[in-house]
Design a protein around this motif. Structure first.
Motif, PDB file in Angstrom:
ATOM      1  N   GLY A 121      46.460  52.629  35.036  1.00 46.37           N
ATOM      2  CA  GLY A 121      46.785  51.428  34.280  1.00 46.37           C
ATOM      3  C   GLY A 121      47.240  50.282  35.160  1.00 46.37           C
ATOM      4  O   GLY A 121      46.804  49.140  34.991  1.00 46.37           O
ATOM      5  N   ALA A 122      48.124  50.565  36.121  1.00 42.38           N
ATOM      6  CA  ALA A 122      48.603  49.501  37.005  1.00 42.38           C
ATOM      7  C   ALA A 122      47.470  48.952  37.854  1.00 42.38           C
ATOM      8  O   ALA A 122      47.359  47.740  38.081  1.00 42.38           O
ATOM      9  CB  ALA A 122      49.728  50.029  37.890  1.00 42.38           C
ATOM     10  N   GLU A 123      46.610  49.861  38.350  1.00 46.47           N
ATOM     11  CA  GLU A 123      45.499  49.440  39.193  1.00 46.47           C
ATOM     12  C   GLU A 123      44.522  48.552  38.418  1.00 46.47           C
ATOM     13  O   GLU A 123      44.028  47.540  38.940  1.00 46.47           O
ATOM     14  CB  GLU A 123      44.779  50.667  39.745  1.00 46.47           C
ATOM     15  N   THR A 124      44.253  48.928  37.165  1.00 44.38           N
ATOM     16  CA  THR A 124      43.366  48.105  36.344  1.00 44.38           C
ATOM     17  C   THR A 124      44.006  46.756  36.044  1.00 44.38           C
ATOM     18  O   THR A 124      43.332  45.726  36.007  1.00 44.38           O
ATOM     19  CB  THR A 124      43.025  48.832  35.035  1.00 44.38           C
ATOM     20  N   HIS A 125      45.310  46.761  35.824  1.00 46.62           N
ATOM     21  CA  HIS A 125      46.066  45.516  35.621  1.00 46.62           C
ATOM     22  C   HIS A 125      45.861  44.585  36.821  1.00 46.62           C
ATOM     23  O   HIS A 125      45.556  43.401  36.667  1.00 46.62           O
ATOM     24  CB  HIS A 125      47.546  45.871  35.448  1.00 46.62           C
ATOM     25  N   ILE A 126      46.030  45.130  38.014  1.00 50.76           N
ATOM     26  CA  ILE A 126      45.865  44.330  39.243  1.00 50.76           C
ATOM     27  C   ILE A 126      44.431  43.831  39.371  1.00 50.76           C
ATOM     28  O   ILE A 126      44.183  42.671  39.730  1.00 50.76           O
ATOM     29  CB  ILE A 126      46.265  45.175  40.472  1.00 50.76           C
ATOM     30  N   LEU A 127      43.477  44.710  39.072  1.00 52.01           N
ATOM     31  CA  LEU A 127      42.064  44.331  39.148  1.00 52.01           C
ATOM     32  C   LEU A 127      41.766  43.159  38.226  1.00 52.01           C
ATOM     33  O   LEU A 127      41.177  42.145  38.647  1.00 52.01           O
ATOM     34  CB  LEU A 127      41.191  45.534  38.786  1.00 52.01           C
ATOM     35  N   GLU A 128      42.155  43.272  36.960  1.00 51.44           N
ATOM     36  CA  GLU A 128      41.844  42.223  35.986  1.00 51.44           C
ATOM     37  C   GLU A 128      42.612  40.935  36.288  1.00 51.44           C
ATOM     38  O   GLU A 128      42.080  39.833  36.140  1.00 51.44           O
ATOM     39  CB  GLU A 128      42.148  42.708  34.567  1.00 51.44           C
ATOM     40  N   LEU A 129      43.869  41.075  36.699  1.00 50.32           N
ATOM     41  CA  LEU A 129      44.651  39.896  37.071  1.00 50.32           C
ATOM     42  C   LEU A 129      44.008  39.170  38.245  1.00 50.32           C
ATOM     43  O   LEU A 129      43.837  37.944  38.221  1.00 50.32           O
ATOM     44  CB  LEU A 129      46.077  40.308  37.431  1.00 50.32           C
ATOM     45  N   SER A 130      43.616  39.916  39.267  1.00 43.57           N
ATOM     46  CA  SER A 130      43.021  39.309  40.457  1.00 43.57           C
ATOM     47  C   SER A 130      41.704  38.620  40.125  1.00 43.57           C
ATOM     48  O   SER A 130      41.429  37.509  40.606  1.00 43.57           O
ATOM     49  CB  SER A 130      42.805  40.375  41.530  1.00 43.57           C
ATOM     50  N   LYS A 131      40.886  39.246  39.302  1.00 45.69           N
ATOM     51  CA  LYS A 131      39.594  38.649  38.932  1.00 45.69           C
ATOM     52  C   LYS A 131      39.794  37.369  38.126  1.00 45.69           C
ATOM     53  O   LYS A 131      39.076  36.387  38.316  1.00 45.69           O
ATOM     54  CB  LYS A 131      38.752  39.670  38.160  1.00 45.69           C
ATOM     55  N   GLU A 132      40.772  37.384  37.216  1.00 44.95           N
ATOM     56  CA  GLU A 132      41.027  36.186  36.414  1.00 44.95           C
ATOM     57  C   GLU A 132      41.568  35.053  37.283  1.00 44.95           C
ATOM     58  O   GLU A 132      41.168  33.891  37.126  1.00 44.95           O
ATOM     59  CB  GLU A 132      42.008  36.497  35.282  1.00 44.95           C
ATOM     60  N   LEU A 133      42.475  35.368  38.199  1.00 43.73           N
ATOM     61  CA  LEU A 133      42.991  34.337  39.108  1.00 43.73           C
ATOM     62  C   LEU A 133      41.864  33.770  39.972  1.00 43.73           C
ATOM     63  O   LEU A 133      41.797  32.563  40.213  1.00 43.73           O
ATOM     64  CB  LEU A 133      44.096  34.922  39.988  1.00 43.73           C
ATOM     65  N   LYS A 134      40.980  34.644  40.436  1.00 47.42           N
ATOM     66  CA  LYS A 134      39.825  34.195  41.216  1.00 47.42           C
ATOM     67  C   LYS A 134      38.930  33.305  40.363  1.00 47.42           C
ATOM     68  O   LYS A 134      38.452  32.254  40.820  1.00 47.42           O
ATOM     69  CB  LYS A 134      39.043  35.414  41.715  1.00 47.42           C
ATOM     70  N   HIS A 135      38.726  33.703  39.114  1.00 47.71           N
ATOM     71  CA  HIS A 135      37.894  32.911  38.191  1.00 47.71           C
ATOM     72  C   HIS A 135      38.486  31.517  37.974  1.00 47.71           C
ATOM     73  O   HIS A 135      37.746  30.539  37.809  1.00 47.71           O
ATOM     74  CB  HIS A 135      37.772  33.652  36.859  1.00 47.71           C
ATOM     75  N   GLN A 136      39.820  31.413  38.003  1.00 49.95           N
ATOM     76  CA  GLN A 136      40.485  30.124  37.799  1.00 49.95           C
ATOM     77  C   GLN A 136      40.539  29.274  39.074  1.00 49.95           C
ATOM     78  O   GLN A 136      41.108  28.195  39.069  1.00 49.95           O
ATOM     79  CB  GLN A 136      41.900  30.347  37.265  1.00 49.95           C
ATOM     80  N   GLY A 137      39.958  29.782  40.159  1.00 49.25           N
ATOM     81  CA  GLY A 137      39.853  28.983  41.371  1.00 49.25           C
ATOM     82  C   GLY A 137      40.845  29.302  42.462  1.00 49.25           C
ATOM     83  O   GLY A 137      40.885  28.611  43.483  1.00 49.25           O
ATOM     84  N   HIS A 138      41.650  30.355  42.285  1.00 53.79           N
ATOM     85  CA  HIS A 138      42.619  30.736  43.302  1.00 53.79           C
ATOM     86  C   HIS A 138      41.977  31.682  44.320  1.00 53.79           C
ATOM     87  O   HIS A 138      41.026  32.407  44.010  1.00 53.79           O
ATOM     88  CB  HIS A 138      43.839  31.387  42.650  1.00 53.79           C
TER      89      HIS A 138
END
Length: 737
Positions: free
Chosen positions: A14-31
């Motif tokens: 669960g934590a790993e998936t949280h990090i994965l989705e958070l990182s992808k969304e931040l990347k999608h937002q231009g970070h």
């Protein structure tokens, strides 16, 4: 923004998936996102999203591996220079925390679960400058077990990618891969197969024969790998042999969790996995190692949200309960199951979007990230004085509104209190080495607001503020006297000291014209001194509901007009308490006004308040609950009239457009009344109750006119107060050239 994520590994969890989705969304937002971990099955997906991955053995607690990981982290941070480091899990947070003190990078952690705090393990934990908790109960745990300030903790959610986990996703490929029969029921389950995570997986294998009898032909699709996977797979094989068919499929670790979920008709799991299945519109039985929730529906939303779908605090999962609920779920009609699935997906849209999770983290990053400018604030802060604390809060608020590129460090008598109340970085005001270090790293010193440069309180107090200013000067830092009230300064030597400081300061703003006259009398000749206004004219009051709650707690009759009264202990006041009591009684008897006493600095105001109240013949009330400056301001704003000895009670009243009469104990009170065109009730050392009554009656006779003029003047002062920040930003820009 460049963000470095540090975690143990990127395998199923669960934590790993949280990090994965958070990182992808931040990347999608231009970070720009970087992940450091021991690697795992999600690394290809990470890299496919354009996220760089570095490997470090942060999944191990051994001294050699931790030292190696620390070296790798240090080199990566030095090379990448991230704007913020975000650590997940105990070992990465400990290692990053050990580097942060020396390297000075902004540091945030996320608490995904509760840790063992016994023995040395407590000291292997670092929660960073700010902490993101994935549920309210974890936030409470952090406060209880580690003493973290509540304002340093933000509660987020396990954000779900609703396109990845959608009813439109097909499970056909998984069904073909494992030879499942779509004409027969399929139950899917996802979790790490570790000893502390796989209780429900073990129970599903245990009850498989009973499930087969209750739901003929049922198929269990169990995904995940871990340290008990081989043991559970052996048990599953034995069960399959007894049943004479492949009832249980153990997939091992997978990255196609959305297709695993899609392949099932019913999902059993906990935490993030349960939310992902809800997003896919599957009926979900929420069950895990920490408790059992059962089949999710509208009646269980509040309970499930309280523990972030982790079942903490709920009864333990039992095989017989699990058997009964799985059987009941499969006995529902297709339409009933579809309704449950649709409800679960709507819950995800309403409460668990990955965009909100990213927004929560970005908010915390903003709180800790490096600012272009650093300033140190010196003043009478951390003494539980509502007036001076209001100055602090209003300056911080005004600076933030003017620019988010200014970081503030406060010299406080009680740094923990200052951090807790205002979320500001604070250091002990009398630890001179700490003060020196903060000034050395700063771009400017703000001295003020308030009346710091005076010797009425004591020469020692004046020397303290002059010493801080001198320290900044020796370090070559510009000094701004910020909205100061000057004086009274009685001793000739002290007047010369203040004159020298004012003449050397890079920028001087004053809160009133009498302070400007005082400086001219000292011989200060500079012509660039600006008279602005007290910073408190920036401050917004607390909300209506909280103010109503505080008023109700005083016992004052609901809806009755009242006078807010503020007095403080002061030597040589003689008959002042008795004469003020006469005035209060008159206002009650002649004008129907109740008396509500406010404690601006409780330890210094409580006794003076008691002396007045016990001499009154009419009822009175006191607000003695713990209050923030904004709450006191909000309550005062409900008053019809204010009688104030403390200067900042008068300023609060002016900010809220409440007509006031001053109880003059210091020239600064009298001078500010003139600024506001308001009358004094009298001087406290020779207070005449009869004369005060005459002045009060005169003011109330012209109440509407007084109120009209006060509203105009209050608006002017609020506008003038904004000059302080404009001039500060100009000074900081010039200091960087």
């Amino acid at each position: 923004m460049k963000i470095l994520m540090a975690t143990m590994g990127m395998n199923i969890g669960g934590a790993e998936t949280h990090i994965l989705e958070l990182s992808k969304e931040l990347k999608h937002q231009g970070h720009d996102v970087i992940i450091v971990s021991n690697g795992g099955v999600y690394v290809p997906e990470i890299e496919a999203a354009g996220i760089r991955h570095y490997q470090a053995p942060m999944h191990r607690r051994g001294f050699r591996e931790m030292r190696r990981s620390r070296t790798i982290l240090r080199d990566i941070i030095s090379r990448e220079r991230p704007d913020v480091v975000h650590a997940h899990a105990r070992i990465p947070a400990f290692l990053c925390g050990s580097l942060q003190k020396r390297m000075g990078f902004p540091f945030v952690t996320t608490a995904h679960w509760v840790f063992d705090t016994s023995g040395i393990l407590r000291y292997l934990t670092n929660w960073g400058q700010r902490t993101v908790a994935v549920s309210e109960d974890i936030k409470e745990y952090l406060i209880r077990e580690y003493g973290l300030p509540p304002e340093h903790i933000s509660v987020t959610i396990n954000g779900i990618d609703t396109e990845k986990f959608s009813p439109a996703v097909s499970g056909e490929r998984v069904i073909r891969e494992f030879g499942l029969d779509t004409s027969r029921p399929i139950l899917s389950y996802v979790s790490r197969m570790d000893a502390d995570r796989a209780l429900v997986a073990r129970q599903l294998i245990q009850i498989a024969p009973e499930l087969d009898r209750a739901i003929p032909g049922i198929q269990l699709l169990i995904a995940g790998g871990g340290n008990v996977f081989d043991e559970l797979k052996a048990l599953a094989n034995q069960t399959n042999q007894r049943l004479g068919r492949n009832c249980i499929t153990m997939t091992g670790p997978r990255t196609d969790i959305n297709e695993i979920v899609a392949a099932g008709d019913l999902f059993v799991g906990v935490s993030r996995a349960a939310l992902e299945a809800m997003s896919a519109a599957k009926p979900v039985i929420v069950a895990g190692n920490e408790g059992y929730h059962g089949l999710f529906g509208p009646d269980k939303l509040a309970e499930a949200q309280a523990g972030n779908f982790c079942c903490r605090g709920l009864p333990v999962s039992r095989p017989e309960t699990l058997l009964a609920d799985v059987s009941a779920a499969f006995s529902l009609t297709w339409e009933e199951r579809e309704r449950l699935g649709a409800y679960g997906r709507q819950v995800i849209f309403d409460h668990y979007s990955v965009r909100r999770m990213a927004s929560d983290c970005l908010t915390m990053y903003e709180q800790v990230r490096r600012r272009k400018y650093r300033v140190v604030m010196s003043g009478y802060y951390g003494f539980s004085n509502a007036g001076d604390d209001a100055i602090l809060e209003s300056i911080q608020q005004a600076i933030h509104e003017a620019s988010d590129e200014v970081a503030v460090t406060v010299l406080s008598n009680d740094p923990d209190l200052t951090r807790r109340q205002y979320g500001l970085d604070a250091i002990p005001r009398f630890r001179m080495w700490r003060v020196f270090s903060a000034l050395r790293r700063s771009d400017a010193l703000l001295s003020g607001g308030g009346s710091l440069l005076q010797d009425t309180t004591s020469t020692r107090s004046l020397f303290y503020y002059l010493s801080v200013i001198r320290c900044a000067e020796l370090l070559g830092k510009p000094v701004m006297l910020y909205a100061n009230g000057i004086g009274p300064v009685h001793k000739p030597a002290n007047r010369r000291r203040v004159k020298r400081v004012v003449e050397r300061a890079a920028l001087v703003t004053l809160r009133d014209h009498s302070s400007a006259r005082e400086l001219r009398d000292m011989g200060v000749t500079r012509d660039d001194i600006r008279v602005t206004a007290d910073p408190v004219f920036h401050l917004a009051p607390a909300g209506e509901a909280r103010c109503a709650q505080l008023l109700s707690g005083t016992g004052i009759p609901n809806g009755r007009p009242f006078v807010a009264v503020s007095v403080r202990g002061w030597p040589g006041t003689g008959e002042f308490p008795r004469e003020l009591a006469r005035l209060c009684d008159h206002l009650h008897q002649a004008h129907g006004l109740e008396m509500l006493f406010l404690l601006m600095q409780p330890d210094k105001d409580r006794e003076a308040t008691r002396q007045v109240r016990e001499r009154m013949s009419t009822p009175s009330y006191v607000l003695d609950a713990p209050c923030t400056p904004r709450e006191l301001m909000g309550v005062l704003g409900k008053a019809k009239l204010c009688l104030a000895m403390r200067l900042h009670t008068l300023i609060f009243a002016a900010r809220m457009a409440v007509p006031s009469m001053g109880l003059v104990y210091d020239p600064k009170v009298d001078s500010y009344l003139r600024e506001l065109d308001l009358p004094a009730a009298g001087n406290v050392d020779q207070f005449d109750g009869g004369e005060a009554i005459r002045r009060a009656d005169q003011m109330l006779a012209d109440y509407d006119g007084v109120l009209y003029r006060l509203k105009i003047r209050s608006g002017e002062l609020a506008q003038e107060a904004r000059e302080n920040e404009r001039l500060l930003l100009k000074l900081l820009e010039e200091s960087k050239r």
